[in-house]
Design an enzyme around this catalytic site. Sequence first.
Site, PDB file in Angstrom:
ATOM      1  CD  GLU A 249      -2.766  -1.026   2.398  1.00  0.00           C
ATOM      2  OE1 GLU A 249      -2.799  -0.309   3.299  1.00  0.00           O
ATOM      3  OE2 GLU A 249      -3.824  -2.183   2.281  1.00  0.00           O
TER       4      GLU A 249
ATOM      5  CD  GLU B   1      -3.656  -6.232   3.888  1.00  0.00           C
ATOM      6  OE1 GLU B   1      -4.397  -5.143   4.387  1.00  0.00           O
ATOM      7  OE2 GLU B   1      -2.378  -5.855   4.042  1.00  0.00           O
TER       8      GLU B   1
HETATM    9  O1  LIG Z   1      -6.902  -1.258   7.900  1.00  0.00           O
HETATM   10  C1  LIG Z   1      -6.870  -2.805   7.969  1.00  0.00           C
HETATM   11  C2  LIG Z   1      -5.343  -3.307   7.248  1.00  0.00           C
HETATM   12  N1  LIG Z   1      -5.452  -2.499   5.961  1.00  0.00           N
HETATM   13  N2  LIG Z   1      -4.340  -2.797   5.156  1.00  0.00           N
HETATM   14  C3  LIG Z   1      -3.002  -2.717   5.716  1.00  0.00           C
HETATM   15  C4  LIG Z   1      -2.955  -3.500   7.270  1.00  0.00           C
HETATM   16  O2  LIG Z   1      -1.704  -3.135   7.795  1.00  0.00           O
HETATM   17  C5  LIG Z   1      -4.215  -2.816   7.947  1.00  0.00           C
HETATM   18  O3  LIG Z   1      -4.332  -3.462   9.359  1.00  0.00           O
END
Ligand SMILES: OC[C@H]1NNC[C@@H](O)[C@@H]1O
Length: 444
Positions: free
Chosen positions: A163, A351
């Site tokens: 991300e 995810e």
């Molecule tokens: O907010 C939930 C998830 N989103 N994507 C990155 C992860 O590190 C977060 O915990």
Amino acid sequence: MSDFNKDFLFGVATASYQVEGAYNEDGRSMSIWDTFCRQDGKVYKGHNGDVACDHYHLYKDDVKMMKDLGIEAYRFSIAWPRIFPEKGHYNPKGIDFYKRLTDELLKNDIKPFVTIYHWDLPQWADDLGGWLNREVVDWFGEYVSKLFNELGGYIRNWITLNEPWCSSFLSYFIGEHAPGHKDLGEAVLVSHNLLLAHGKAVEIFRDINSSDSKIGITLNLNEVFPATDSPEDKAAARIADGFQNRWFLDPIFKGEYPKDMLELFGKYAKTDFITDGDLKRISQKLDFLGVNYYTRAVVKKGNDGILNAEQIDVDNEKTEMGWEVYPESLYNILMRLKNEYTFDLPLYITENGAAYKDVVSDDGHVHDEKRVEFLKKHFKQAKRFIDDGGNLRGYFVWSLMDNFEWAHGYSKRFGIVYVDYETEKRILKDSALWYKNLISTRTI
Ligand SMILES: OC[C@H]1NNC[C@@H](O)[C@@H]1O
């Protein structure tokens, strides 16, 4: 009802800072998140990752738990501050933990998927400018070279960054994440240096690793809807889509930044941040794309004077994060990728999951019906994409277990396994049992 084929990977995901703990053990130095947590008001009740889920010490039990659930792949991240606790100083004890973890996974027929950078930048790097300093690309290159040389024989699937939108815009413009800056020009520069580091890692990977190893990147993407059909709201939706999605998808898959966003950001960018050869490095061919999906966005014309796109609250079912439950956008995002960016490139949902108010009932169980329903709806959309010709190879539920949810600390529970942070006891939620059944039947 329809089946996921035998090669489809059912996985779970975590990240180093969120689960490991052992923040100062075996040579690990401070990360920007260790620092950020220690600043007043940055993280819910001053929570931090010093102990977290103590995965560093409990990993064997956690791997056994995954095995018992039938989990086929485990996505975890490596903590850069364990590997290079100081600039140029390699720490073999840091790698040893990941060798132990990987060995345990392989012994239990669980495929490791490793995220190289999931936000825990070493503090020494940030002290030298961090992602604002283009030299970070070389520091990242030294880091990934060591990982590939030490772990490349065991780990076949690598994700360069998790991300980059969060590591840049959420961390340097919105300011909610470490290091908590609020400067769009900085965020734009950081996003570019992150993508350069991604490209550097791919170059090194191609030099070092054999062809049966794969490398990709994970992007958090959403589908943006205009609040109304008005031209202003439609324009706002386009900008919001550029800000969240196209700013990363275009350079990686088309070799150029989107012109509308370049023009908008150009007014704020500190320096002429793109130099010759950058986009070639950023847009090298990948073996897969990881997609993190949680929710959609509905935006109207805003007046912040920068993006002028304001997300509105939608009267619909929401998770504990306040995120609208909107499974259809998972399918729509995957179809957009297939048609506009990735074509037949393998995709993974790296995810997807939800936070809900989980409690341990008198019977000792955690009856998280809402999470079961959430996952069921989203897996159905994933299967719909596959049935429509999509090359989706796997799905990693976020998260294996409750963990440190960044600025929310431990107040938000995303796990299919409940963690009692007082005792570090793990309790399978009903969603874990639901997942176990899905994996064994492969039918949704
Ligand atoms: O907010 C939930 C998830 N989103 N994507 C990155 C992860 O590190 C977060 O915990």
